[in-house]
Design an enzyme around this catalytic site. Structure first.
Site, PDB file in Angstrom:
ATOM      1  CE  LYS A 196      -3.665  -2.670   2.323  1.00 57.61           C
ATOM      2  NZ  LYS A 196      -4.167  -3.112   3.373  1.00 57.61           N
TER       3      LYS A 196
ATOM      4  CD  GLN B  46      -3.105  -4.613   6.713  1.00 57.90           C
ATOM      5  OE1 GLN B  46      -2.960  -3.568   5.720  1.00 57.90           O
ATOM      6  NE2 GLN B  46      -4.059  -5.436   6.130  1.00 57.90           N
TER       7      GLN B  46
ATOM      8  CG  ASP C  61      -9.462  -0.455   4.716  1.00 65.49           C
ATOM      9  OD1 ASP C  61      -9.126  -0.727   3.571  1.00 65.49           O
ATOM     10  OD2 ASP C  61      -8.954  -1.107   5.725  1.00 65.49           O
TER      11      ASP C  61
END
Ligand code: NAP
Length: 296
Positions: free
Chosen positions: A54, A98, A121
């Site tokens: 990412k 994460q 997200d």
């Protein structure tokens, strides 16, 4: 006839080129640079590899990006305080924590703590709810990537029988919700099957799918005789089924690829299908967040 293979890697590259131009224009017009922070708790190897990917893409696109590594024993309170700090940081437009987190940290509390406007997200309950009513600010990345692959491959979604195998909160439920919206690139007749579906019914449902999306986490689960001739098959699964001599993981999807590709009209490979789209959609959401912040 063998199916056309949809290269997620190629579609992702095309979208990244589009995003790079958007980032350059945004900088030139407003001076605003999209900012993304990825917060990693602990050193889980799969998570390290995901955040590295990412960050690499964010840098390639010219983002202001921060990799924030925290020890595995960070307290929940300290993690929430850190998120609050990024919520208030005007240079940061997207915050990604994460997952999974260590057991002592409540994931729901963490997801709630992220400002929904920075939730690139798409997992904050506000954004999940907005998705349901067709007003999502940020679609979760893997499902958004699946829709983009279908649209850019010219698959007709309106009125299509679309069957999703799996009902997780990160793939199955959101992709089903996205595809049933009364919108372009969606408007499908959606069915979700899962472990509560009797096996013979599951096969029956899959066989009538014009679009079959499989996210079960079971290697090579969907067989050729479950698939309608000419169907578009999207394989979300990523399963490690062994190790090569050089020590590289051997991956398999949730679809029995070789025989299914002889039956389907379109199919995504594993690796190189849905996977590359996930990171790209995270970048797309971050650019969107920066544009909203810039008022353009
Ligand atoms: P998950 O949370 O484990 O959910 C799997 C879902 O599939 C559950 O709803 C489960 O049903 C259902 N299921 C499991 N076995 C089944 C069976 N035999 N028949 C029918 N349904 C079954 O997994 P996930 O997070 O959705 O991920 C699914 C797969 O996609 C995994 O391989 C994962 O690694 C991969 N993935 C890939 C990406 C990417 O970027 N490429 C992103 C996310 C996930 P129940 O609800 O009844 O338990």
């Amino acid at each position: 006839m063998a199916a056309k293979i949809i290269s997620g890697a190629e579609v992702a590259k095309q979208i990244r080129e589009e995003l790079k131009r958007e980032v350059d224009q945004l900088k030139a017009k407003t001076g605003i640079v999209p900012g993304l922070v990825t917060i990693l708790v602990g050193e889980n190897p799969a998570s390290v590899s995901y955040v590295t990917g990412k960050q690499k893409t964010a840098k390639e696109l010219g983002f202001y990006s921060i990799q924030d590594n925290q020890p595995a024993d960070i307290s929940e309170a300290a993690l929430l305080a850190l998120i609050d700090q990024y919520n208030k940081d005007a240079k940061i437009h997207g915050i990604l924590v994460q997952l999974p987190l260590p057991k002592h940290v409540n994931e729901t509390n963490v997801l709630y703590a992220i400002d929904p406007k920075k939730d690139v997200d798409g997992f904050h309950p506000v954004n999940v709810g907005k998705l349901m009513i067709g007003e999502a600010d940020y679609l979760p990345c893997t499902p958004a990537g699946i829709q983009e692959l279908l649209v850019r491959s010219g698959v007709k979604t309106k009125g299509a029988e679309l069957v999703v195998v799996g009902r997780s909160n990160i793939v199955g439920k959101p992709i089903a919700n996205i595809m049933l919206q009364k919108k372009d690139g969606a408007n499908s007749t959606v069915t979700i099957v899962h472990t509560g579906t009797p096996p013979e019914k599951m096969i029956e449902h899959c066989r009538r799918a014009d679009i079959l999306i499989v996210a079960a986490g079971v290697p090579k689960y969907v067989k050729a005789d479950w698939v309608k001739e000419g169907a578009a098959v999207i394989d979300v699964g990523v399963n490690r089924i062994g190790m090569s001599e050089s020590g590289k993981a051997i991956l398999a999807g949730d679809v029995d690829f070789e025989p299914v590709k002889e039956k389907a009209g379109l199919i995504t490979p594993v690796p190189g299908g849905v996977g590359p789209m996930t990171i790209t959609m995270l970048m797309k959401n971050t650019v969107k967040a920066a544009k909203v912040a810039a008022g353009v």
